[in-house]
Design an enzyme around this catalytic site. Structure first.
Site, PDB file in Angstrom:
ATOM      1  N   GLU A  24       0.061  -8.370   5.313  1.00  0.00           N
ATOM      2  CA  GLU A  24       0.246  -7.914   3.842  1.00  0.00           C
ATOM      3  C   GLU A  24       1.869  -8.248   3.693  1.00  0.00           C
ATOM      4  O   GLU A  24       2.700  -7.935   4.345  1.00  0.00           O
ATOM      5  CB  GLU A  24      -0.146  -6.485   3.941  1.00  0.00           C
ATOM      6  CG  GLU A  24       0.401  -6.085   2.626  1.00  0.00           C
ATOM      7  CD  GLU A  24       0.108  -4.477   2.472  1.00  0.00           C
ATOM      8  OE1 GLU A  24       0.707  -3.700   3.226  1.00  0.00           O
ATOM      9  OE2 GLU A  24      -1.013  -3.848   1.923  1.00  0.00           O
ATOM     10  N   PHE A  64       3.862   1.046  12.282  1.00  0.00           N
ATOM     11  CA  PHE A  64       3.150   1.805  11.604  1.00  0.00           C
ATOM     12  C   PHE A  64       1.876   2.197  12.408  1.00  0.00           C
ATOM     13  O   PHE A  64       1.518   1.425  13.174  1.00  0.00           O
ATOM     14  CB  PHE A  64       2.431   0.730  10.491  1.00  0.00           C
ATOM     15  CG  PHE A  64       3.060   0.853   9.158  1.00  0.00           C
ATOM     16  CD1 PHE A  64       2.177   1.190   7.952  1.00  0.00           C
ATOM     17  CD2 PHE A  64       4.548   0.713   9.162  1.00  0.00           C
ATOM     18  CE1 PHE A  64       2.999   1.228   6.599  1.00  0.00           C
ATOM     19  CE2 PHE A  64       5.054   0.717   7.766  1.00  0.00           C
ATOM     20  CZ  PHE A  64       4.582   0.719   6.648  1.00  0.00           C
ATOM     21  N   THR A  81       4.011  -3.027  -0.709  1.00  0.00           N
ATOM     22  CA  THR A  81       3.400  -1.715  -0.527  1.00  0.00           C
ATOM     23  C   THR A  81       3.211  -1.386   0.789  1.00  0.00           C
ATOM     24  O   THR A  81       3.262  -0.182   1.307  1.00  0.00           O
ATOM     25  CB  THR A  81       2.022  -1.704  -1.304  1.00  0.00           C
ATOM     26  OG1 THR A  81       1.396  -2.798  -0.766  1.00  0.00           O
ATOM     27  CG2 THR A  81       2.055  -1.988  -2.653  1.00  0.00           C
ATOM     28  N   CYS A  82       3.299  -2.158   1.902  1.00  0.00           N
ATOM     29  CA  CYS A  82       2.991  -2.143   3.245  1.00  0.00           C
ATOM     30  C   CYS A  82       4.381  -1.355   3.558  1.00  0.00           C
ATOM     31  O   CYS A  82       4.612  -0.346   4.559  1.00  0.00           O
ATOM     32  CB  CYS A  82       2.619  -3.131   4.117  1.00  0.00           C
ATOM     33  SG  CYS A  82       4.217  -4.314   4.166  1.00  0.00           S
ATOM     34  N   ALA A  83       5.710  -1.586   2.972  1.00  0.00           N
ATOM     35  CA  ALA A  83       7.042  -1.019   3.476  1.00  0.00           C
ATOM     36  C   ALA A  83       7.401  -0.070   2.275  1.00  0.00           C
ATOM     37  O   ALA A  83       8.811   0.317   2.492  1.00  0.00           O
ATOM     38  CB  ALA A  83       7.994  -1.963   3.897  1.00  0.00           C
TER      39      ALA A  83
END
Length: 417
Positions: A417, A18, A373-375
Protein backbone atom coordinates in the site's frame (compact mmCIF):
# COMPACT_ATOMS: atom_id res chain seq x y z
CA UNK A 1 -4.74 13.90 -11.39
CA UNK A 2 -2.31 13.49 -8.55
CA UNK A 3 -2.53 10.02 -7.00
CA UNK A 4 -4.02 9.68 -3.57
CA UNK A 5 -1.35 7.27 -2.48
CA UNK A 6 2.39 7.58 -2.89
CA UNK A 7 4.72 5.10 -1.22
CA UNK A 8 8.01 6.44 0.06
CA UNK A 9 10.85 4.04 0.94
CA UNK A 10 11.25 6.00 4.18
CA UNK A 11 7.85 4.76 5.30
CA UNK A 12 8.55 1.04 5.14
CA UNK A 13 10.16 1.13 8.55
CA UNK A 14 6.87 2.39 9.95
CA UNK A 15 4.86 -0.13 7.94
CA UNK A 16 6.74 -3.13 9.35
CA UNK A 17 5.72 -2.11 12.86
CA UNK A 18 2.03 -2.56 12.14
CA UNK A 19 0.49 -5.36 14.19
CA UNK A 20 -2.15 -7.76 12.94
CA UNK A 21 -3.48 -11.17 14.02
CA UNK A 22 -1.31 -14.13 13.05
CA UNK A 23 -4.22 -15.61 11.07
CA UNK A 24 -5.29 -12.35 9.41
CA UNK A 25 -8.07 -12.98 6.86
CA UNK A 26 -7.28 -11.79 3.34
CA UNK A 27 -10.17 -10.16 1.50
CA UNK A 28 -10.40 -9.42 -2.22
CA UNK A 29 -12.64 -6.41 -2.70
CA UNK A 30 -13.91 -4.91 -5.93
CA UNK A 31 -14.68 -1.27 -5.07
CA UNK A 32 -15.62 -0.42 -8.65
CA UNK A 33 -18.44 -3.00 -8.58
CA UNK A 34 -19.49 -1.70 -5.17
CA UNK A 35 -19.62 1.86 -6.51
CA UNK A 36 -21.78 0.75 -9.44
CA UNK A 37 -24.13 -0.93 -6.97
CA UNK A 38 -24.24 2.22 -4.83
CA UNK A 39 -25.24 4.29 -7.87
CA UNK A 40 -27.92 1.81 -9.04
CA UNK A 41 -28.96 -0.46 -6.12
CA UNK A 42 -31.94 -1.75 -8.09
CA UNK A 43 -29.60 -3.61 -10.48
CA UNK A 44 -28.24 -5.68 -7.57
CA UNK A 45 -31.25 -6.30 -5.25
CA UNK A 46 -29.34 -8.84 -3.16
CA UNK A 47 -26.49 -6.29 -2.74
CA UNK A 48 -23.89 -8.98 -3.53
CA UNK A 49 -21.48 -6.41 -5.00
CA UNK A 50 -21.61 -4.14 -1.96
CA UNK A 51 -18.58 -3.68 0.27
CA UNK A 52 -20.77 -5.02 3.08
CA UNK A 53 -21.40 -8.35 1.34
CA UNK A 54 -17.83 -8.70 0.07
CA UNK A 55 -16.48 -8.30 3.62
CA UNK A 56 -19.23 -10.42 5.21
CA UNK A 57 -18.72 -13.30 2.77
CA UNK A 58 -14.92 -12.97 2.90
CA UNK A 59 -14.87 -13.35 6.69
CA UNK A 60 -17.14 -16.41 6.78
CA UNK A 61 -15.55 -19.84 7.48
CA UNK A 62 -14.29 -21.42 4.26
CA UNK A 63 -15.68 -24.88 5.04
CA UNK A 64 -17.53 -26.79 7.76
CA UNK A 65 -14.30 -27.65 9.55
CA UNK A 66 -13.11 -24.04 9.78
CA UNK A 67 -13.58 -22.07 12.97
CA UNK A 68 -15.80 -19.02 13.03
CA UNK A 69 -13.83 -15.80 13.16
CA UNK A 70 -13.27 -14.42 16.67
CA UNK A 71 -14.08 -10.70 16.60
CA UNK A 72 -12.50 -10.08 20.00
CA UNK A 73 -9.36 -8.65 18.45
CA UNK A 74 -6.73 -7.13 20.69
CA UNK A 75 -6.54 -3.33 20.84
CA UNK A 76 -2.85 -3.74 19.91
CA UNK A 77 -3.75 -4.72 16.37
CA UNK A 78 -3.67 -2.03 13.69
CA UNK A 79 -5.91 -4.05 11.40
CA UNK A 80 -8.19 -7.06 11.61
CA UNK A 81 -8.14 -8.19 7.99
CA UNK A 82 -6.02 -7.51 4.93
CA UNK A 83 -7.60 -5.93 1.86
CA UNK A 84 -6.61 -6.48 -1.72
CA UNK A 85 -8.55 -3.95 -3.78
CA UNK A 86 -8.99 -5.26 -7.31
CA UNK A 87 -7.41 -3.01 -9.98
CA UNK A 88 -5.86 -0.82 -7.29
CA UNK A 89 -2.21 -0.95 -6.27
CA UNK A 90 -2.01 -1.57 -2.53
CA UNK A 91 0.10 -3.14 0.18
CA UNK A 92 -2.44 -3.17 2.98
CA UNK A 93 -0.60 -2.34 6.18
CA UNK A 94 -3.60 -0.72 7.82
CA UNK A 95 -4.69 1.93 5.34
CA UNK A 96 -6.62 -0.40 3.05
CA UNK A 97 -8.29 -2.02 6.04
CA UNK A 98 -9.38 1.35 7.42
CA UNK A 99 -10.60 2.35 3.96
CA UNK A 100 -12.79 -0.77 3.90
CA UNK A 101 -14.34 0.18 7.26
CA UNK A 102 -15.02 3.69 5.98
CA UNK A 103 -16.56 2.29 2.79
CA UNK A 104 -18.71 -0.01 4.92
CA UNK A 105 -19.84 2.92 7.08
CA UNK A 106 -20.75 4.94 3.99
CA UNK A 107 -22.90 2.08 2.67
CA UNK A 108 -24.71 1.62 5.98
CA UNK A 109 -25.32 5.33 6.63
CA UNK A 110 -24.65 7.40 3.47
CA UNK A 111 -23.57 10.96 4.14
CA UNK A 112 -25.29 12.35 1.04
CA UNK A 113 -28.94 12.94 1.88
CA UNK A 114 -30.26 12.31 -1.64
CA UNK A 115 -28.22 9.17 -2.37
CA UNK A 116 -29.97 5.84 -2.84
CA UNK A 117 -29.62 3.43 0.09
CA UNK A 118 -27.40 0.53 -1.06
CA UNK A 119 -28.26 -1.69 1.95
CA UNK A 120 -31.59 -2.57 3.63
CA UNK A 121 -30.55 -2.52 7.29
CA UNK A 122 -31.01 1.18 8.09
CA UNK A 123 -33.35 3.81 6.72
CA UNK A 124 -33.40 7.59 6.92
CA UNK A 125 -35.27 8.88 9.93
CA UNK A 126 -38.43 10.97 9.41
CA UNK A 127 -36.45 13.93 10.76
CA UNK A 128 -34.02 13.53 7.88
CA UNK A 129 -36.64 13.47 5.15
CA UNK A 130 -39.16 15.87 6.68
CA UNK A 131 -39.14 19.59 5.96
CA UNK A 132 -40.62 20.60 9.31
CA UNK A 133 -37.71 19.65 11.54
CA UNK A 134 -34.23 21.09 11.80
CA UNK A 135 -32.87 18.74 14.47
CA UNK A 136 -31.09 15.43 14.00
CA UNK A 137 -31.38 15.77 10.24
CA UNK A 138 -28.52 13.40 9.41
CA UNK A 139 -29.53 10.28 11.37
CA UNK A 140 -30.56 6.76 10.42
CA UNK A 141 -32.79 4.27 12.19
CA UNK A 142 -33.19 0.52 11.96
CA UNK A 143 -35.45 -0.86 9.24
CA UNK A 144 -38.27 -2.76 10.97
CA UNK A 145 -39.07 -4.57 7.70
CA UNK A 146 -35.58 -6.06 7.38
CA UNK A 147 -35.61 -9.48 9.04
CA UNK A 148 -32.03 -10.50 8.31
CA UNK A 149 -31.13 -10.76 11.99
CA UNK A 150 -27.94 -12.70 11.27
CA UNK A 151 -26.45 -9.70 9.51
CA UNK A 152 -27.68 -7.31 12.21
CA UNK A 153 -25.84 -9.53 14.66
CA UNK A 154 -22.71 -9.31 12.50
CA UNK A 155 -22.98 -5.52 12.51
CA UNK A 156 -23.12 -5.79 16.30
CA UNK A 157 -19.95 -7.89 16.30
CA UNK A 158 -18.13 -5.24 14.27
CA UNK A 159 -19.39 -2.58 16.66
CA UNK A 160 -18.05 -4.65 19.54
CA UNK A 161 -14.69 -5.02 17.81
CA UNK A 162 -14.53 -1.22 17.46
CA UNK A 163 -15.47 -0.84 21.12
CA UNK A 164 -12.58 -3.11 22.10
CA UNK A 165 -10.08 -1.59 19.68
CA UNK A 166 -9.16 1.76 18.18
CA UNK A 167 -11.10 1.72 14.94
CA UNK A 168 -14.45 3.32 14.14
CA UNK A 169 -17.57 2.11 12.37
CA UNK A 170 -19.35 5.40 11.79
CA UNK A 171 -23.07 4.84 12.36
CA UNK A 172 -25.20 7.98 12.34
CA UNK A 173 -27.82 6.94 14.86
CA UNK A 174 -29.98 9.32 16.92
CA UNK A 175 -29.63 9.22 20.73
CA UNK A 176 -32.76 7.04 20.94
CA UNK A 177 -31.05 4.18 19.10
CA UNK A 178 -27.80 4.42 21.06
CA UNK A 179 -29.78 4.44 24.31
CA UNK A 180 -31.77 1.37 23.26
CA UNK A 181 -28.60 -0.51 22.30
CA UNK A 182 -27.04 0.50 25.61
CA UNK A 183 -30.14 -0.57 27.54
CA UNK A 184 -30.91 2.86 28.97
CA UNK A 185 -34.47 4.00 29.62
CA UNK A 186 -36.05 5.95 26.78
CA UNK A 187 -39.11 8.20 26.74
CA UNK A 188 -41.40 9.49 24.02
CA UNK A 189 -41.04 13.23 24.55
CA UNK A 190 -37.36 13.35 25.44
CA UNK A 191 -35.96 10.72 23.08
CA UNK A 192 -38.34 9.92 20.24
CA UNK A 193 -38.20 13.49 18.97
CA UNK A 194 -34.64 12.68 17.83
CA UNK A 195 -36.27 10.29 15.33
CA UNK A 196 -39.53 11.99 14.38
CA UNK A 197 -40.06 15.39 15.98
CA UNK A 198 -43.18 16.08 13.89
CA UNK A 199 -44.94 12.92 15.12
CA UNK A 200 -44.11 13.66 18.76
CA UNK A 201 -45.55 17.16 18.39
CA UNK A 202 -48.67 15.89 16.63
CA UNK A 203 -49.48 13.16 19.18
CA UNK A 204 -48.79 15.39 22.16
CA UNK A 205 -51.03 18.11 20.73
CA UNK A 206 -53.78 15.61 19.90
CA UNK A 207 -53.80 14.48 23.52
CA UNK A 208 -54.51 17.99 24.82
CA UNK A 209 -56.63 19.23 21.92
CA UNK A 210 -60.05 20.76 22.62
CA UNK A 211 -63.12 19.01 21.23
CA UNK A 212 -63.96 21.61 18.59
CA UNK A 213 -60.47 21.54 17.08
CA UNK A 214 -60.41 17.73 17.30
CA UNK A 215 -63.68 17.39 15.41
CA UNK A 216 -62.21 19.23 12.45
CA UNK A 217 -59.15 16.98 12.32
CA UNK A 218 -61.04 13.88 11.13
CA UNK A 219 -58.72 11.39 12.81
CA UNK A 220 -59.07 7.61 12.36
CA UNK A 221 -57.65 4.60 14.18
CA UNK A 222 -54.58 4.43 11.98
CA UNK A 223 -50.95 5.48 12.12
CA UNK A 224 -47.79 5.05 10.06
CA UNK A 225 -44.43 3.51 10.91
CA UNK A 226 -41.20 5.44 10.43
CA UNK A 227 -40.88 4.13 6.86
CA UNK A 228 -44.41 5.28 5.98
CA UNK A 229 -46.06 1.85 6.28
CA UNK A 230 -49.71 2.30 7.40
CA UNK A 231 -50.95 0.43 10.46
CA UNK A 232 -54.64 0.08 11.32
CA UNK A 233 -55.22 0.04 15.08
CA UNK A 234 -58.98 -0.62 15.10
CA UNK A 235 -60.95 -1.70 12.04
CA UNK A 236 -64.54 -2.38 11.05
CA UNK A 237 -65.87 -5.62 9.57
CA UNK A 238 -64.38 -4.79 6.18
CA UNK A 239 -60.92 -4.04 7.53
CA UNK A 240 -61.17 -0.27 7.29
CA UNK A 241 -59.90 1.86 10.20
CA UNK A 242 -62.64 3.16 12.47
CA UNK A 243 -63.20 6.89 13.09
CA UNK A 244 -61.47 8.15 16.23
CA UNK A 245 -63.80 9.58 18.87
CA UNK A 246 -62.72 12.49 21.02
CA UNK A 247 -63.06 10.49 24.25
CA UNK A 248 -60.77 7.76 22.85
CA UNK A 249 -57.89 10.05 21.90
CA UNK A 250 -55.85 9.17 25.02
CA UNK A 251 -56.01 5.47 24.20
CA UNK A 252 -55.10 6.22 20.59
CA UNK A 253 -52.07 8.31 21.58
CA UNK A 254 -50.83 5.60 23.95
CA UNK A 255 -51.11 2.95 21.23
CA UNK A 256 -49.20 5.09 18.73
CA UNK A 257 -46.42 5.71 21.25
CA UNK A 258 -46.21 2.03 22.10
CA UNK A 259 -46.03 0.94 18.45
CA UNK A 260 -43.48 3.55 17.46
CA UNK A 261 -41.23 3.03 20.51
CA UNK A 262 -41.09 -0.75 19.98
CA UNK A 263 -40.87 -0.67 16.19
CA UNK A 264 -37.32 -2.01 15.86
CA UNK A 265 -36.93 -3.96 19.12
CA UNK A 266 -36.00 -7.18 17.29
CA UNK A 267 -33.28 -5.47 15.24
CA UNK A 268 -31.89 -3.80 18.39
CA UNK A 269 -31.86 -7.20 20.12
CA UNK A 270 -29.86 -8.75 17.27
CA UNK A 271 -27.27 -5.95 17.36
CA UNK A 272 -26.95 -6.30 21.14
CA UNK A 273 -26.47 -10.05 20.73
CA UNK A 274 -23.55 -9.45 18.38
CA UNK A 275 -22.06 -6.79 20.66
CA UNK A 276 -22.17 -9.11 23.65
CA UNK A 277 -20.32 -11.79 21.68
CA UNK A 278 -17.31 -9.49 21.66
CA UNK A 279 -17.72 -7.34 24.79
CA UNK A 280 -18.42 -8.78 28.27
CA UNK A 281 -21.78 -7.80 29.74
CA UNK A 282 -20.10 -6.35 32.83
CA UNK A 283 -18.04 -3.97 30.69
CA UNK A 284 -21.00 -3.09 28.48
CA UNK A 285 -23.12 -2.22 31.52
CA UNK A 286 -20.59 0.41 32.66
CA UNK A 287 -20.96 2.51 29.51
CA UNK A 288 -23.31 5.41 28.96
CA UNK A 289 -24.87 5.78 25.54
CA UNK A 290 -22.56 8.74 24.78
CA UNK A 291 -19.49 6.64 25.62
CA UNK A 292 -20.84 3.78 23.51
CA UNK A 293 -21.31 6.07 20.50
CA UNK A 294 -17.87 7.67 20.78
CA UNK A 295 -16.07 4.36 21.33
CA UNK A 296 -17.74 2.78 18.29
CA UNK A 297 -18.29 5.66 15.88
CA UNK A 298 -15.85 8.31 17.08
CA UNK A 299 -16.57 11.96 17.74
CA UNK A 300 -18.79 13.45 15.02
CA UNK A 301 -17.62 16.98 15.81
CA UNK A 302 -14.27 17.48 14.04
CA UNK A 303 -13.04 20.83 15.29
CA UNK A 304 -9.86 22.60 14.24
CA UNK A 305 -8.62 22.33 17.82
CA UNK A 306 -9.17 18.55 17.82
CA UNK A 307 -7.41 18.21 14.45
CA UNK A 308 -4.43 20.23 15.68
CA UNK A 309 -4.12 17.95 18.71
CA UNK A 310 -3.97 14.98 16.34
CA UNK A 311 -1.31 16.37 13.98
CA UNK A 312 2.41 15.56 14.13
CA UNK A 313 4.94 17.28 11.84
CA UNK A 314 7.65 15.39 9.97
CA UNK A 315 10.42 17.33 8.13
CA UNK A 316 8.21 20.40 7.93
CA UNK A 317 7.96 23.32 10.35
CA UNK A 318 4.66 24.08 12.04
CA UNK A 319 5.10 27.81 11.51
CA UNK A 320 5.95 27.66 7.79
CA UNK A 321 3.60 29.42 5.38
CA UNK A 322 2.35 26.22 3.72
CA UNK A 323 1.21 24.74 7.05
CA UNK A 324 -0.46 28.03 7.97
CA UNK A 325 -2.28 28.05 4.62
CA UNK A 326 -3.39 24.45 5.24
CA UNK A 327 -4.96 25.37 8.58
CA UNK A 328 -6.61 28.47 7.11
CA UNK A 329 -8.14 26.22 4.46
CA UNK A 330 -9.33 23.64 7.00
CA UNK A 331 -10.95 26.37 9.08
CA UNK A 332 -13.26 27.04 6.12
CA UNK A 333 -14.13 23.35 5.77
CA UNK A 334 -17.47 22.08 7.05
CA UNK A 335 -17.64 19.07 9.38
CA UNK A 336 -18.27 16.83 6.37
CA UNK A 337 -15.31 18.39 4.51
CA UNK A 338 -13.05 17.69 7.50
CA UNK A 339 -14.35 14.14 7.70
CA UNK A 340 -13.39 13.72 4.03
CA UNK A 341 -9.98 15.20 4.78
CA UNK A 342 -9.50 12.73 7.63
CA UNK A 343 -10.54 9.86 5.35
CA UNK A 344 -8.11 11.04 2.66
CA UNK A 345 -5.17 10.99 5.08
CA UNK A 346 -5.95 8.15 7.48
CA UNK A 347 -8.75 6.03 6.02
CA UNK A 348 -10.90 6.96 9.03
CA UNK A 349 -13.93 9.27 8.94
CA UNK A 350 -13.84 10.47 12.55
CA UNK A 351 -11.42 11.26 15.30
CA UNK A 352 -9.44 10.01 17.12
CA UNK A 353 -6.82 9.36 14.46
CA UNK A 354 -3.14 10.34 14.27
CA UNK A 355 -2.16 12.58 11.34
CA UNK A 356 1.43 13.04 10.16
CA UNK A 357 2.17 16.03 7.91
CA UNK A 358 5.24 15.97 5.71
CA UNK A 359 6.52 18.17 2.90
CA UNK A 360 5.75 17.09 -0.63
CA UNK A 361 8.10 16.87 -3.57
CA UNK A 362 10.61 19.72 -3.67
CA UNK A 363 9.36 20.90 -7.07
CA UNK A 364 5.66 20.57 -6.17
CA UNK A 365 4.12 24.04 -6.00
CA UNK A 366 0.35 24.61 -5.83
CA UNK A 367 -0.30 20.94 -6.68
CA UNK A 368 -2.75 18.43 -5.28
CA UNK A 369 -1.63 16.87 -2.00
CA UNK A 370 -0.74 13.18 -1.69
CA UNK A 371 -1.34 10.78 1.17
CA UNK A 372 -0.36 7.38 2.51
CA UNK A 373 -3.23 6.02 4.58
CA UNK A 374 -1.11 3.10 5.81
CA UNK A 375 1.10 5.61 7.68
CA UNK A 376 -1.57 8.32 8.25
CA UNK A 377 0.71 10.63 6.27
CA UNK A 378 -0.20 13.78 4.36
CA UNK A 379 2.38 14.99 1.83
CA UNK A 380 1.61 18.65 1.39
CA UNK A 381 3.19 20.60 -1.48
CA UNK A 382 4.25 24.23 -1.27
CA UNK A 383 1.24 26.53 -1.47
CA UNK A 384 1.43 30.21 -2.33
CA UNK A 385 -1.89 31.23 -0.79
CA UNK A 386 -4.62 29.97 1.53
CA UNK A 387 -7.14 30.14 -1.32
CA UNK A 388 -5.11 27.76 -3.50
CA UNK A 389 -4.52 25.46 -0.54
CA UNK A 390 -8.28 25.28 0.05
CA UNK A 391 -9.02 24.57 -3.62
CA UNK A 392 -6.44 21.77 -3.89
CA UNK A 393 -7.28 20.15 -0.55
CA UNK A 394 -11.00 20.27 -1.23
CA UNK A 395 -10.61 18.73 -4.68
CA UNK A 396 -8.33 15.97 -3.38
CA UNK A 397 -10.50 14.88 -0.46
CA UNK A 398 -13.61 14.62 -2.67
CA UNK A 399 -12.10 13.20 -5.86
CA UNK A 400 -8.91 11.27 -5.08
CA UNK A 401 -10.39 8.28 -3.29
CA UNK A 402 -8.83 5.36 -5.18
CA UNK A 403 -5.43 3.96 -4.38
CA UNK A 404 -3.03 4.49 -7.27
CA UNK A 405 -2.24 1.83 -9.84
CA UNK A 406 1.56 2.10 -9.82
CA UNK A 407 1.82 -1.23 -8.01
CA UNK A 408 -0.74 -3.28 -9.90
CA UNK A 409 1.85 -5.57 -11.52
CA UNK A 410 3.56 -6.48 -8.25
CA UNK A 411 3.34 -10.13 -7.32
CA UNK A 412 1.15 -11.46 -4.54
CA UNK A 413 4.06 -11.88 -2.18
CA UNK A 414 4.93 -8.19 -2.32
CA UNK A 415 1.62 -6.38 -2.75
CA UNK A 416 1.89 -3.09 -0.93
CA UNK A 417 0.00 0.00 0.00
Amino acid sequence: MEPKLQISPLLFGQIRDFKRPSDTPKLYINRRAAMEHRCEPGNDPDFKNSIFSQIYEGLKPRDRNSKCLDYRWSSRFDQWWECKFMSEGVIDQGGGFRDSLSDLSEELCPVTSDAALPLPFFIRSPNQVGDDSNIHRDVYILNHQCRDFTKYEWIGQLMGACLRGKENLVLSFPPLIWKMICGERVTWTRDYHTVDAAEVKLIDQLETMDKETFSGAGRIWSTTMTDGTPVELKVDGEGNPLPLDYDDRQEYCNKVRQIRMSEFDQQISAIRKGLLKTVPQAVFDLLTWQELEHRISGNPDITIEALKRSVHYDDIEEDCSTVKYMWQALEKFSTEDRSRFLRFVTGRKRLPAPIYVSSGKTDAIDCLPESSTCANMLYIPTYTSAKIAEQKLRYAVYNCTDIDLDLQDWGDSSDTE
